[in-house]
Structures are given as structure tokens and as C-alpha cells.
Scaffold this motif. Structure first.
Motif, PDB file in Angstrom:
ATOM      1  N   LEU A  90     -20.002  37.638  14.608  1.00  0.00           N
ATOM      2  CA  LEU A  90     -19.575  38.524  15.686  1.00  0.00           C
ATOM      3  C   LEU A  90     -19.960  39.968  15.377  1.00  0.00           C
ATOM      4  CD1 LEU A  90     -18.029  38.863  18.349  1.00  0.00           C
ATOM      5  CD2 LEU A  90     -15.929  39.120  17.011  1.00  0.00           C
ATOM      6  N   ARG A  91     -19.730  40.400  14.157  1.00  0.00           N
ATOM      7  CA  ARG A  91     -20.110  41.760  13.761  1.00  0.00           C
ATOM      8  C   ARG A  91     -21.620  41.931  13.789  1.00  0.00           C
ATOM      9  NH1 ARG A  91     -16.220  40.335   9.625  1.00  0.00           N
ATOM     10  NH2 ARG A  91     -14.195  41.339  10.030  1.00  0.00           N
ATOM     11  N   ALA A  92     -22.353  40.894  13.355  1.00  0.00           N
ATOM     12  CA  ALA A  92     -23.813  40.977  13.319  1.00  0.00           C
ATOM     13  C   ALA A  92     -24.400  41.108  14.717  1.00  0.00           C
ATOM     14  CB  ALA A  92     -24.395  39.751  12.615  1.00  0.00           C
ATOM     15  N   ARG A  93     -23.744  40.489  15.697  1.00  0.00           N
ATOM     16  CA  ARG A  93     -24.267  40.520  17.064  1.00  0.00           C
ATOM     17  C   ARG A  93     -23.827  41.751  17.842  1.00  0.00           C
ATOM     18  NH1 ARG A  93     -24.429  34.764  20.144  1.00  0.00           N
ATOM     19  NH2 ARG A  93     -24.493  33.351  18.351  1.00  0.00           N
ATOM     20  N   THR A  94     -22.982  42.572  17.261  1.00  0.00           N
ATOM     21  CA  THR A  94     -22.450  43.747  17.961  1.00  0.00           C
ATOM     22  C   THR A  94     -23.161  45.012  17.496  1.00  0.00           C
ATOM     23  OG1 THR A  94     -20.269  42.712  18.166  1.00  0.00           O
ATOM     24  CG2 THR A  94     -20.380  45.102  18.437  1.00  0.00           C
ATOM     25  N   SER A  95     -23.712  45.768  18.453  1.00  0.00           N
ATOM     26  CA  SER A  95     -24.292  47.070  18.129  1.00  0.00           C
ATOM     27  C   SER A  95     -23.158  48.091  18.089  1.00  0.00           C
ATOM     28  CB  SER A  95     -25.329  47.478  19.180  1.00  0.00           C
ATOM     29  OG  SER A  95     -25.732  48.819  18.981  1.00  0.00           O
ATOM     30  N   LEU A  96     -22.814  48.543  16.891  1.00  0.00           N
ATOM     31  CA  LEU A  96     -21.665  49.433  16.739  1.00  0.00           C
ATOM     32  C   LEU A  96     -21.886  50.764  17.443  1.00  0.00           C
ATOM     33  CD1 LEU A  96     -18.886  49.512  15.415  1.00  0.00           C
ATOM     34  CD2 LEU A  96     -19.945  50.496  13.384  1.00  0.00           C
ATOM     35  N   SER A  97     -23.112  51.302  17.353  1.00  0.00           N
ATOM     36  CA  SER A  97     -23.377  52.596  17.997  1.00  0.00           C
ATOM     37  C   SER A  97     -23.264  52.488  19.516  1.00  0.00           C
ATOM     38  CB  SER A  97     -24.757  53.114  17.599  1.00  0.00           C
ATOM     39  OG  SER A  97     -25.772  52.232  18.029  1.00  0.00           O
ATOM     40  N   ALA A  98     -23.695  51.335  20.069  1.00  0.00           N
ATOM     41  CA  ALA A  98     -23.569  51.148  21.518  1.00  0.00           C
ATOM     42  C   ALA A  98     -22.099  51.034  21.924  1.00  0.00           C
ATOM     43  CB  ALA A  98     -24.333  49.909  21.949  1.00  0.00           C
ATOM     44  N   LEU A  99     -21.314  50.352  21.107  1.00  0.00           N
ATOM     45  CA  LEU A  99     -19.889  50.199  21.397  1.00  0.00           C
ATOM     46  C   LEU A  99     -19.175  51.544  21.338  1.00  0.00           C
ATOM     47  CD1 LEU A  99     -17.429  48.296  21.814  1.00  0.00           C
ATOM     48  CD2 LEU A  99     -17.258  48.149  19.320  1.00  0.00           C
ATOM     49  N   LEU A 100     -19.377  52.301  20.258  1.00  0.00           N
ATOM     50  CA  LEU A 100     -18.702  53.589  20.110  1.00  0.00           C
ATOM     51  C   LEU A 100     -19.278  54.636  21.049  1.00  0.00           C
ATOM     52  CD1 LEU A 100     -17.774  52.041  17.538  1.00  0.00           C
ATOM     53  CD2 LEU A 100     -17.825  54.234  16.340  1.00  0.00           C
ATOM     54  N   GLY A 101     -20.585  54.474  21.375  1.00  0.00           N
ATOM     55  CA  GLY A 101     -21.234  55.445  22.242  1.00  0.00           C
ATOM     56  C   GLY A 101     -20.676  55.495  23.653  1.00  0.00           C
ATOM     57  N   LYS A 102     -19.861  54.492  24.031  1.00  0.00           N
ATOM     58  CA  LYS A 102     -19.231  54.511  25.354  1.00  0.00           C
ATOM     59  C   LYS A 102     -18.192  55.623  25.464  1.00  0.00           C
ATOM     60  CE  LYS A 102     -19.763  49.495  25.948  1.00  0.00           C
ATOM     61  NZ  LYS A 102     -19.046  48.200  26.079  1.00  0.00           N
ATOM     62  N   THR A 103     -17.617  56.032  24.322  1.00  0.00           N
ATOM     63  CA  THR A 103     -16.566  57.057  24.359  1.00  0.00           C
ATOM     64  C   THR A 103     -16.842  58.244  23.443  1.00  0.00           C
ATOM     65  OG1 THR A 103     -15.344  55.751  22.719  1.00  0.00           O
ATOM     66  CG2 THR A 103     -14.735  55.462  25.023  1.00  0.00           C
ATOM     67  N   VAL A 104     -17.801  58.098  22.516  1.00  0.00           N
ATOM     68  CA  VAL A 104     -18.121  59.185  21.588  1.00  0.00           C
ATOM     69  C   VAL A 104     -19.585  59.559  21.770  1.00  0.00           C
ATOM     70  CG1 VAL A 104     -18.217  59.904  19.170  1.00  0.00           C
ATOM     71  CG2 VAL A 104     -16.422  58.337  19.924  1.00  0.00           C
ATOM     72  N   LYS A 105     -19.872  60.833  21.928  1.00  0.00           N
ATOM     73  CA  LYS A 105     -21.252  61.287  22.053  1.00  0.00           C
ATOM     74  C   LYS A 105     -21.899  61.273  20.672  1.00  0.00           C
ATOM     75  CE  LYS A 105     -24.207  65.006  23.752  1.00  0.00           C
ATOM     76  NZ  LYS A 105     -24.259  66.354  24.379  1.00  0.00           N
ATOM     77  N   LEU A 106     -22.895  60.421  20.517  1.00  0.00           N
ATOM     78  CA  LEU A 106     -23.555  60.247  19.228  1.00  0.00           C
ATOM     79  C   LEU A 106     -25.002  60.715  19.303  1.00  0.00           C
ATOM     80  CD1 LEU A 106     -22.295  56.626  18.381  1.00  0.00           C
ATOM     81  CD2 LEU A 106     -21.404  58.782  17.457  1.00  0.00           C
ATOM     82  N   THR A 107     -25.475  61.294  18.220  1.00  0.00           N
ATOM     83  CA  THR A 107     -26.877  61.701  18.124  1.00  0.00           C
ATOM     84  C   THR A 107     -27.467  61.114  16.845  1.00  0.00           C
ATOM     85  OG1 THR A 107     -26.289  63.767  17.004  1.00  0.00           O
ATOM     86  CG2 THR A 107     -26.538  63.840  19.404  1.00  0.00           C
ATOM     87  N   ARG A 108     -28.789  60.920  16.862  1.00  0.00           N
ATOM     88  CA  ARG A 108     -29.466  60.333  15.713  1.00  0.00           C
ATOM     89  C   ARG A 108     -29.451  61.280  14.527  1.00  0.00           C
ATOM     90  NH1 ARG A 108     -30.524  55.424  14.155  1.00  0.00           N
ATOM     91  NH2 ARG A 108     -31.108  54.918  16.314  1.00  0.00           N
ATOM     92  N   ALA A 109     -29.138  60.746  13.344  1.00  0.00           N
ATOM     93  CA  ALA A 109     -29.159  61.519  12.090  1.00  0.00           C
ATOM     94  C   ALA A 109     -29.770  60.626  11.021  1.00  0.00           C
ATOM     95  CB  ALA A 109     -27.750  61.956  11.691  1.00  0.00           C
ATOM     96  N   GLY A 110     -31.106  60.613  10.968  1.00  0.00           N
ATOM     97  CA  GLY A 110     -31.791  59.706  10.063  1.00  0.00           C
ATOM     98  C   GLY A 110     -31.619  58.285  10.534  1.00  0.00           C
ATOM     99  N   ARG A 111     -31.147  57.394   9.666  1.00  0.00           N
ATOM    100  CA  ARG A 111     -30.928  56.008  10.035  1.00  0.00           C
ATOM    101  C   ARG A 111     -29.525  55.782  10.589  1.00  0.00           C
ATOM    102  NH1 ARG A 111     -34.597  52.704   9.542  1.00  0.00           N
ATOM    103  NH2 ARG A 111     -33.163  50.989   9.925  1.00  0.00           N
ATOM    104  N   GLU A 112     -28.724  56.838  10.705  1.00  0.00           N
ATOM    105  CA  GLU A 112     -27.372  56.719  11.225  1.00  0.00           C
ATOM    106  C   GLU A 112     -27.236  57.505  12.521  1.00  0.00           C
ATOM    107  OE1 GLU A 112     -25.291  58.235   7.769  1.00  0.00           O
ATOM    108  OE2 GLU A 112     -24.775  56.191   7.142  1.00  0.00           O
ATOM    109  N   MET A 113     -26.056  57.405  13.125  1.00  0.00           N
ATOM    110  CA  MET A 113     -25.688  58.211  14.289  1.00  0.00           C
ATOM    111  C   MET A 113     -24.493  59.063  13.889  1.00  0.00           C
ATOM    112  SD  MET A 113     -27.844  56.983  16.588  1.00  0.00           S
ATOM    113  CE  MET A 113     -27.235  57.336  18.235  1.00  0.00           C
ATOM    114  N   LYS A 114     -24.398  60.258  14.462  1.00  0.00           N
ATOM    115  CA  LYS A 114     -23.262  61.111  14.120  1.00  0.00           C
ATOM    116  C   LYS A 114     -22.681  61.741  15.379  1.00  0.00           C
ATOM    117  CE  LYS A 114     -25.792  65.429  13.282  1.00  0.00           C
ATOM    118  NZ  LYS A 114     -26.055  66.520  12.321  1.00  0.00           N
ATOM    119  N   GLY A 115     -21.428  62.156  15.276  1.00  0.00           N
ATOM    120  CA  GLY A 115     -20.755  62.807  16.384  1.00  0.00           C
ATOM    121  C   GLY A 115     -19.436  63.385  15.909  1.00  0.00           C
TER     122      GLY A 115
END
Length: 633
Positions: A11-36
């Protein structure tokens, strides 16, 4: 209800965490991660990071930490099971029904891991025993060092129907059968599945043994035998060596897909640890998703034979519907008849890296495959190619990527077949013109040049080459993105006018230097040219709205401007060639009259006239567009 660790991992492997959190948190790319900015405490400077590869979020300000399930329980306030059900619905997974035996099954799965671990240890022991001599010799012939064999846990299954069963008897036959280690035939005693084979353990992303691949030692079929699907092992969702390759891939920012176990092992032994392999099947959608969770553009590097290349194109077609901005595949073509294992043993890592530098983007592989699929000599065959390309682009789900592929395929089609259309190259067509009737002794003179008003204006302004060259240069400065499409012809174009020629060369040079990052726009181009002393003339050309062409206008339609600029460049390149050929033909006529020389001269005069008419059409099209105005469009 009790959920197994395997279900929650999937279940965790099939879930894009950035897409899930991005619904309520504005995220921007920071290397291989996202930040906000952290949603758990008030902050102005982002300290909240989301890592899709590892599947967790973390705030360096308040230490909030968790995975997708924790996010829904802590931030959204959902109960645990409601969070699981919501994620499962989004991932297309079925939540196991309530079952009083679920806890017992979870414990059983844990025991299956113990079984597989014990089997792996048994096979390793047998490799070092007397019976493992042939297997060790095979490894030696394949160039696999003892250190690599140990690192990958390679072992040997004795050629016996009962040795493994006897060694693991404490687990019981039922569990060994469920783990895929024994074969059960009705009415007979269970017997070992793997016999007389080199054993290669297959691990999950956490490094736990979940299956085996067995390679036969001598002659026989099948050459490779994999474990069947079990509660631990799903062949279509598993990639061999992912547990070792993923960390190396994140460090190197690349990931290779090879055909078999030995290819991945050979690459790792040669210093290329970021390689995985599907398990005897074409890449599946689930495997592609796993690859994209590690890197954005995995490199498919299959064997150079026909079967390998067919597998590569199948992977390309399967990936198309799943493409997203920045997410694609690339392809490495190996020498015919070689696989990565052969290449590494014969020529080493340097030869492999040389091929990697020539990797093809997905669009190139698709284009080449369709171009070579069937003859393209007739309009119907070319229409078939266009239809196939359109269907490929239509299969892409993401609208922005689909639009880019449609535009790219149209452009490549036009570029490929424009050279073969009549009228695009005067040297490719030699039309017949009947000889004019002449009185005996009458000196022949060529037909008069065109006397249209447009042609008179162009020639009065100083000649077709100079006037058109200024217009094309103005168009390129206004639309610098078009320079790359004509780089080859512009780089070889020589203009007679010294100042104009120097500016032309400067524009091309700037675009050539700047083509990598793709940020060159008109204003930046003028700024760079100004540093080289072309400030005044570049600004004057940008104020070239008085020129009668759509591509010199600031308010022109971009599609029309692009098409007209293509046509203007074609005329600019072709006209000097026609003029030079006509001068040569006229000189030949003056020295010795022949029917062939006459026909050639007439043909070239008509070429000149056609170019004048094409140029006049560009002018007329622009005047028509101006007459329509924005309200009439």
C-alpha cells in the motif's frame, strides 16, 4: 481485522506521498525531495520535507514524521482503518476482509520468510561443498568472482529430489510447498523443485529472500527456472536486485533495466551497481512504477538480438500511457548478439559507459521503430505511418505529454518527407519543357523574368538574398526557439553582406551555446548580442514590423509565423543554388547550344520564377492577415 505487513508495504509502495500531501501542502522540488512549510506548526521558512523514494515526510522544525497512513491519521484525523481504506481505494487495492484467522496468516507469512532464509543458507552451503564443484566451475567460466557470488548470495541446489526437503523438514512439507520450494503431485510424495541448478536468491526491496531463480548447470530446458507466485512473491511486481540497486541508483541518479540475473551481477561486479532485471517477462506496469519511484528516466538496456529489441519496444509501448512530465524511459542498444554480461566480460565497464552516453530517448526509439516497420514509398504507406504515430501519442494519458508527442511526431514526419516532395530540391527534379519554335539562325534568349509587383519591390530593395536574409534574421531574433530547428542549415549558410553575415553568425553561435538549458528568449538574445557590439542593429531588426512577413511581426500568429519562417529559410537557401546553376547553364548555352542545355536552362528559369512566386505568397499571406485584423480572426 488484521492487516499483514506485506499488504501495508504494498500500500505504501503504491502511494505517491508527495501527491497525497500536495493536496493540502504547497510543495516545491528540492533535489530528490519535495519541501514546503510544515502543516503541523506555523513557520515562514520551509523545513518540511517529503521523500517519495523512502515513503516518509519529516519536519526539521517540530520533528513531525510519518508515512502516508500516519499523514491521514495525524493531519486528517482519520481512524487507522479509514486511512487504510482511503489509500487502498486510490491505489486500486482491496482491503482484506475481516477474518479471525488474519493474525494467524500474518504470522504464517513471517514464517515463510524464515523458510526462504533457511533455504538460501542451505543453497550457499551446498555451493561450497563437494557437490557444488560444477556450479563453481560455471561461475568461474562466467567470470563471477567468489566475492560477487557471496554478495549476491548465489548457491547450488543438489541434483536430488529430497535433499532440500530433508534439510528443512522442521518447517513441514505444507510450508515448503507454499513457499514454492517443493512440488506437490497428487498421490505422490512432495519433491524438491530446484535440482542440479545454480541458485540465485530474489529479494524484496527490504532485502528479504522471497523467491529463487535457478540456472541449469549443463544442457537442458528450461535454462532458467523461477519460483512460482507465492504469498511472498509476485513475479509481475518484483525486480531482481532492486534492494541493492536502488541506493546505488539514487546516488548515481540513473537506473538500468537489463534482461537477466547474470547481466545485473556482471554490471555490479564491473562497478555499475544500479541495474535491475525483470523475471523472465516483459516489463509490467507495476515494475515500471517501481522503477520511476527510484529515478525519473530509467535506461532500458536489453540484449542486442532480435528478441531483446522486441522486448525493448514492448516496454516502450507499455510505458506510453503512464508517461508524465519529466518521467520517461531511455534505451541503450547493444551490439548485435551481445548482452551486458558479454560486453562487460569482453570489453569492461568503459565500453558499457560509451554505449550509455549514446542512449536514445523514448521518442527516438518509437520513431525509428515505426519508420522501419514497413515501406514508405506510397502516399497510402506514409498515411499508415502517420496513423500509427497518432495512435501512439493518443495512448498517453497525461494531456501535456500527449500534446508534446503529437507535435514532435508531426514535425518529424514533415521533416522526413519534405525532402522527397516535388519542388523542394531543384536538383531532384528535371521536368521536360518542349523546345520553343525558332527561325533558322535566330539566337535563342531565355524567357523573361517574372514582372509581378511583389518581385519588383523585392528587387528594388536591393536583391532577394539581402532583403530576405534581413527578414529571416529578424524572425530568428524574434523567435530564437526556432534556431535549433534549422541549426544545421543556418550554420552552413554564408551571406555576402559582411555586417549582416557577421550578425547572422553571432545569432547562431549564441543559440548554439545556449541550447542546453533552453532559456533563450528574444530579450535575452538581444542582451547577449549587445555585449558583442550588435545592440543597434538587433533592436532595429526587432522593430521590423514594416517588413512584409508574419514572422517579423510582434503580434503575428505563432503557428503561421513558424510555417512562414520555414518557407523563407527554404527560399533563402535554395535561391543562391538556383542562381548559380542558371548562370552555369547560360554559360554552357552560349558556348554550345544543345537541346539538353536548353531544357535545363528553361527548367532553371522556371525554378527562379517559382521561388519568386513562393516569396510573393509569403508577402500576400501577411497582408491578408493584417487586413483581417484581430476582430476578424
Amino acid at each position: 481485522m488484521s492487516l499483514t505487513p506485506a499488504f501495508l508495504d504494498e500500500l505504501r509502495a503504491r502511494t505517491s506521498l508527495s501527491a497525497l500531501l500536495g493536496k493540502t501542502v504547497k510543495l516545491t522540488r528540492a533535489g530528490r525531495e519535495m519541501k514546503g512549510c510544515c502543516p503541523f506548526h506555523n513557520e515562514k521558512t520551509p523545513s518540511f520535507y517529503v521523500n517519495d523514494d523512502k515513503g516518509f515526510y519529516h519536519c526539521f522544525g517540530c520533528s513531525a514524521h510519518g508515512d502516508a497512513i500516519r499523514w491521514l491519521t495525524d493531519h486528517q484525523g482519520l481512524p487507522f482503518m479509514d486511512a487504510v481504506k482511503e489509500l487502498a481505494a486510490a491505489a486500486g487495492m482491496e482491503v482484506p476482509a475481516q477474518d479471525r484467522h488474519a493474525a494467524k496468516r500474518a504470522e504464517k507469512a513471517k514464517s515463510l520468510h524464515d523458510v526462504m532464509h533457511a533455504a538460501a543458507d542451505f543453497f550457499v552451503q551446498q555451493l561450497g561443498a563437494i557437490d557444488g564443484a560444477e556450479a563453481r566451475a560455471l561461475l568461474d567460466r562466467r567470470g563471477v568472482t567468489p566475492a560477487s557470488a557471496k554478495a549476491f548470495g548465489i548457491g547450488y541446489a543438489p541434483d536430488s529430489r529430497t535433499r532440500l526437503r530433508a534439510a528443512l523438514k522442521d518447517f513441514g512439507d505444507a510450508m515448503l510447498i507454499e513457499a514454492g520450494l517443493l512440488i506437490q503431485v497428487e498421490g505422490k510424495e512432495p519433491y524438491d523443485r530446484f535440482r542440479g541448478r545454480l541458485m540465485i536468491p530474489i529479494r524484496d526491496p527490504r532485502g528479504r529472500v522471497i523467491a529463487f531463480g535457478g540456472r541449469i548447470i549443463g544442457e537442458g530446458e528450461p535454462k532458467y527456472l523461477n519460483s512460482p507466485d507465492t504469498p511472498l512473491f509476485d513475479k509481475g511486481r518484483t525486480l531482481y536486485n532492486l534492494d541493492r540497486a536502488a541506493p546505488a541508483a539514487r546516488k548515481a541518479d540513473r537506473l538500468f533495466v537489463v534482461e537477466g540475473y547474470m547481466d545485473a551481477i556482471a554490471l555490479a561486479q564491473g562497478g555499475v551497481g544500479e541495474a535491475v532485471a525483470p523475471l523472465g517477462t516483459a516489463l509490467t506496469e507495476a515494475q515500471l512504477e517501481r522503477l520511476w519511484r527510484v529515478v525519473d528516466v530509467p535506461v532500458v538496456c536489453l540484449d542486442g538480438d532480435t528478441a531483446g529489441q522486441k522486448a525493448a519496444i514492448r516496454a516502450a509501448h507499455r510505458a506510453l500511457p503512464m508517461l508524465a512530465p519529466g518521467r520517461s524511459l531511455a534505451f541503450v542498444t547493444l551490439p548485435d548478439g551481445q548482452d551486458p554480461d558479454d560486453l562487460m566480460r569482453a570489453k569492461g565497464a568503459a565500453a558499457f559507459e560509451a554505449l550509455v552516453r549514446e542512449a536514445e530517448p523514448l521518442v527516438d526509439r518509437l520513431w525509428k521503430h515505426e519508420l522501419a516497420a514497413e515501406p514508405l514509398n506510397t502516399p497510402e504507406q506514409r498515411a499508415g505511418l502517420k496513423r500509427r504515430l497518432s495512435e501512439l501519442a493518443q495512448s498517453i494519458a497525461d494531456p501535456s505529454v500527449k500534446g508534446e508527442y503529437q507535435a514532435e511526431f508531426r514535425h518529424r514526419f514533415d521533416e522526413q518527407f519534405a525532402r522527397n516532395r516535388p519542388g523542394n530540391n531543384f536538383q531532384q527534379r528535371q521536368p521536360f519543357y518542349p523546345m520553343a519554335q525558332r527561325r533558322p539562325g535566330q539566337k535563342w534568349t531565355p524567357p523573361p523574368p517574372p514582372v509581378t509587383e511583389d518581385a519588383k519591390k523585392v528587387r528594388a530593395a536591393g536583391g532577394i538574398d539581402r532583403v530576405l536574409a534581413k527578414a529571416v534574421l529578424a524572425g530568428l531574433i524574434r523567435h530564437p526557439a526556432e534556431i535549433a530547428r534549422h541549426m544545421e542549415v543556418l550554420g552552413s549558410l554564408k551571406l555576402a553582406d559582411g555586417a549582416l553575415g557577421r550578425l547572422f553568425e553571432a545569432v547562431v553561435d549564441v543559440a548554439l551555446e545556449d541550447r542546453r538549458d533552453g532559456t533563450l528568449d528574444s530579450g535575452r538574445l538581444v542582451t547577449i548580442l549587445a555585449r558583442s557590439g550588435f545592440d543597434t542593429v538587433a533592436h532595429d531588426l526587432l522593430r521590423a514590423d514594416t517588413m512584409p512577413y508574419s514572422f517579423t511581426r510582434a503580434d503575428g500568429d505563432m503557428t503561421q509565423a513558424r510555417a512562414d519562417l520555414d518557407e523563407a529559410i527554404a527560399i533563402l537557401v535554395t535561391r543562391p543554388e538556383v542562381d548559380a546553376a542558371l548562370a552555369e547553364a547560360t554559360s554552357a548555352m552560349q558556348s554550345r547550344f544543345t537541346d539538353e542545355a536548353f531544357e535545363r536552362q528553361v527548367a532553371l528559369v522556371n525554378e527562379q520564377r517559382a521561388l519568386d512566386e513562393r516569396l510573393a505568397n509569403l508577402v500576400q499571406a501577411n497582408e491578408d492577415a493584417r487586413a483581417l485584423g484581430p476582430e476578424d480572426d
